[in-house]
Write a protein that holds these residues in place. Structure first.
Motif, PDB file in Angstrom:
ATOM      1  N   ASN A  63      70.081   2.368  15.789  1.00 13.73           N
ATOM      2  CA  ASN A  63      70.261   3.225  16.966  1.00 13.73           C
ATOM      3  C   ASN A  63      71.721   3.214  17.415  1.00 13.73           C
ATOM      4  N   HIS A  64      72.340   2.040  17.405  1.00 10.70           N
ATOM      5  CA  HIS A  64      73.756   1.918  17.773  1.00 10.70           C
ATOM      6  C   HIS A  64      74.652   2.659  16.775  1.00 10.70           C
ATOM      7  N   LEU A  65      74.369   2.500  15.493  1.00  8.30           N
ATOM      8  CA  LEU A  65      75.175   3.167  14.468  1.00  8.30           C
ATOM      9  C   LEU A  65      75.079   4.691  14.580  1.00  8.30           C
ATOM     10  N   VAL A  66      73.876   5.185  14.824  1.00  6.02           N
ATOM     11  CA  VAL A  66      73.688   6.631  14.960  1.00  6.02           C
ATOM     12  C   VAL A  66      74.422   7.153  16.186  1.00  6.02           C
ATOM     13  N   THR A  67      74.341   6.422  17.284  1.00  3.07           N
ATOM     14  CA  THR A  67      75.013   6.853  18.517  1.00  3.07           C
ATOM     15  C   THR A  67      76.522   6.901  18.329  1.00  3.07           C
ATOM     16  N   VAL A  68      77.103   5.858  17.729  1.00  2.15           N
ATOM     17  CA  VAL A  68      78.549   5.811  17.499  1.00  2.15           C
ATOM     18  C   VAL A  68      78.984   6.938  16.562  1.00  2.15           C
ATOM     19  N   ASP A  69      78.273   7.117  15.480  1.00  2.00           N
ATOM     20  CA  ASP A  69      78.619   8.168  14.528  1.00  2.00           C
ATOM     21  C   ASP A  69      78.526   9.550  15.175  1.00  2.00           C
ATOM     22  N   SER A  70      77.484   9.783  15.964  1.00  2.00           N
ATOM     23  CA  SER A  70      77.308  11.076  16.621  1.00  2.00           C
ATOM     24  C   SER A  70      78.425  11.340  17.627  1.00  2.00           C
ATOM     25  N   LEU A  71      78.809  10.322  18.389  1.00  2.00           N
ATOM     26  CA  LEU A  71      79.884  10.494  19.368  1.00  2.00           C
ATOM     27  C   LEU A  71      81.222  10.730  18.683  1.00  2.00           C
ATOM     28  N   ASN A  72      81.484  10.038  17.599  1.00  2.00           N
ATOM     29  CA  ASN A  72      82.728  10.265  16.845  1.00  2.00           C
ATOM     30  C   ASN A  72      82.790  11.694  16.304  1.00  2.00           C
ATOM     31  N   ARG A  73      81.666  12.192  15.817  1.00  2.00           N
ATOM     32  CA  ARG A  73      81.623  13.572  15.334  1.00  2.00           C
ATOM     33  C   ARG A  73      81.864  14.560  16.484  1.00  2.00           C
ATOM     34  N   LEU A  74      81.279  14.255  17.636  1.00  2.71           N
ATOM     35  CA  LEU A  74      81.456  15.134  18.796  1.00  2.71           C
ATOM     36  C   LEU A  74      82.913  15.166  19.240  1.00  2.71           C
ATOM     37  N   ILE A  75      83.564  14.007  19.249  1.00  2.00           N
ATOM     38  CA  ILE A  75      84.973  13.940  19.642  1.00  2.00           C
ATOM     39  C   ILE A  75      85.842  14.719  18.658  1.00  2.00           C
ATOM     40  N   THR A  76      85.579  14.539  17.385  1.00  2.00           N
ATOM     41  CA  THR A  76      86.359  15.254  16.363  1.00  2.00           C
ATOM     42  C   THR A  76      86.197  16.765  16.478  1.00  2.00           C
ATOM     43  N   GLN A  77      84.979  17.205  16.638  1.00  2.00           N
ATOM     44  CA  GLN A  77      84.722  18.643  16.764  1.00  2.00           C
ATOM     45  C   GLN A  77      85.323  19.205  18.046  1.00  2.00           C
ATOM     46  N   SER A  78      85.255  18.454  19.135  1.00  2.00           N
ATOM     47  CA  SER A  78      85.816  18.923  20.407  1.00  2.00           C
ATOM     48  C   SER A  78      87.330  19.032  20.335  1.00  2.00           C
ATOM     49  N   GLU A  79      87.964  18.046  19.713  1.00  2.00           N
ATOM     50  CA  GLU A  79      89.423  18.102  19.559  1.00  2.00           C
ATOM     51  C   GLU A  79      89.841  19.265  18.673  1.00  2.00           C
ATOM     52  N   ARG A  80      89.016  19.587  17.694  1.00  2.00           N
ATOM     53  CA  ARG A  80      89.349  20.673  16.765  1.00  2.00           C
ATOM     54  C   ARG A  80      89.373  22.024  17.475  1.00  2.00           C
ATOM     55  N   VAL A  81      88.477  22.202  18.465  1.00  2.00           N
ATOM     56  CA  VAL A  81      88.410  23.485  19.170  1.00  2.00           C
ATOM     57  C   VAL A  81      89.098  23.440  20.527  1.00  2.00           C
ATOM     58  N   GLY A  82      89.709  22.295  20.854  1.00  2.00           N
ATOM     59  CA  GLY A  82      90.429  22.175  22.114  1.00  2.00           C
ATOM     60  C   GLY A  82      89.559  21.945  23.326  1.00  2.00           C
ATOM     61  N   ALA A  83      88.349  21.436  23.128  1.00  2.00           N
ATOM     62  CA  ALA A  83      87.437  21.169  24.246  1.00  2.00           C
ATOM     63  C   ALA A  83      87.712  19.779  24.820  1.00  2.00           C
ATOM     64  N   PRO A  84      87.335  19.541  26.072  1.00  2.00           N
ATOM     65  CA  PRO A  84      87.538  18.215  26.688  1.00  2.00           C
ATOM     66  C   PRO A  84      86.769  17.124  25.937  1.00  2.00           C
ATOM     67  N   VAL A  85      87.393  15.965  25.807  1.00  2.00           N
ATOM     68  CA  VAL A  85      86.759  14.859  25.074  1.00  2.00           C
ATOM     69  C   VAL A  85      86.669  13.590  25.913  1.00  2.00           C
ATOM     70  N   ASP A  86      87.092  13.648  27.170  1.00  2.00           N
ATOM     71  CA  ASP A  86      87.114  12.441  27.996  1.00  2.00           C
ATOM     72  C   ASP A  86      85.716  11.850  28.169  1.00  2.00           C
ATOM     73  N   GLN A  87      84.756  12.685  28.450  1.00  2.00           N
ATOM     74  CA  GLN A  87      83.397  12.186  28.666  1.00  2.00           C
ATOM     75  C   GLN A  87      82.830  11.562  27.395  1.00  2.00           C
ATOM     76  N   ALA A  88      83.076  12.197  26.252  1.00  3.33           N
ATOM     77  CA  ALA A  88      82.589  11.652  24.987  1.00  3.33           C
ATOM     78  C   ALA A  88      83.260  10.322  24.674  1.00  3.33           C
ATOM     79  N   LYS A  89      84.543  10.224  24.957  1.00  4.22           N
ATOM     80  CA  LYS A  89      85.251   8.964  24.705  1.00  4.22           C
ATOM     81  C   LYS A  89      84.760   7.856  25.634  1.00  4.22           C
TER      82      LYS A  89
END
Length: 208
Positions: free
Chosen positions: A102-128
């Motif tokens: 569960n921890h591994l899935v959560t970390v991986d999912s959040l890292n993917r969300l941060i990467t995708q958000s940075e790619r499109v210029g969306a805010p990433v503070d909450q995800a971080k």
């Protein structure tokens, strides 16, 4: 033995469970990256396919008039069994096969969300922030409350989808009055009037 609509719902519910369980176990064995990569497909692609299969199978199985209630029972029964199997395989993976998954899935999912958000210029503070909290306090196995809430929420959406399926596959019966009128008209058309013989005595005039 004749296959009933409810029996078909049970068969499809078990089938959906087997497919989900097989994909979950295979992707889990491949690692967390593969597992997380398949989550969107399982959530959207597979759920859409399940919905369409239930409609198609219901239409094929329908041999005559089908009430909304019977169609709803068929669809919801399939979803109910699928949700039970869904929960079983999640418990198996997250709580028994790999308790830290569960921890591994959560970390991986959040890292993917941060990467995708940075790619499109969306805010990433909450995800971080969420990632930092997850790293500081890793998620453990699934709790009973999480399972119960997830099960209840899923059943609520499943009921809505079952109603849509029932609307799509139901076949209403003609009203009884219209049916009787149609039968009467058919009988009148099929039975021609008997012609009167020319030698038959004329009817006596009605007495005043």
């Amino acid at each position: 033995m004749r296959l009933t609509l409810n029996t078909l719902g049970v068969v499809l519910g078990v089938f959906f469970t087997i497919v989900y369980g097989a994909v979950s176990l295979v992707t889990w064995r491949q690692g967390v990256d593969t597992y997380v990569s398949f989550l969107p497909w399982m959530k959207f692609g597979w759920e859409t396919l399940v919905f369409l299969i239930l409609i198609g199978a219901g239409l094929i199985m329908r041999k005559g008039p089908l009430s909304f209630k019977s169609a709803l029972q068929y669809a919801f029964l399939a979803y109910l069994l699928y949700e039970v199997g869904y929960g079983f395989f999640n418990i198996l993976i997250y709580n028994f096969l790999q308790k830290g998954f569960n921890h591994l899935v959560t970390v991986d999912s959040l890292n993917r969300l941060i990467t995708q958000s940075e790619r499109v210029g969306a805010p990433v503070d909450q995800a971080k922030d969420s990632l930092a909290k997850e790293l500081a306090h890793p998620s453990g196995p699934l709790t009973f409350l999480q399972l119960l809430l997830g099960f209840g929420q899923s059943l609520l959406f499943d009921f809505v989808k079952s109603m849509l399926i029932a609307v799509a596959i139901q076949k209403k019966v003609a009203p009884a009055a219209d049916l009787r009128a149609a039968v009467a008209d058919l009988g009148a058309t099929a039975k021609p009037a008997t012609p009167q013989s020319p030698d038959a005595p004329a009817a006596e005039p009605e007495k005043q």
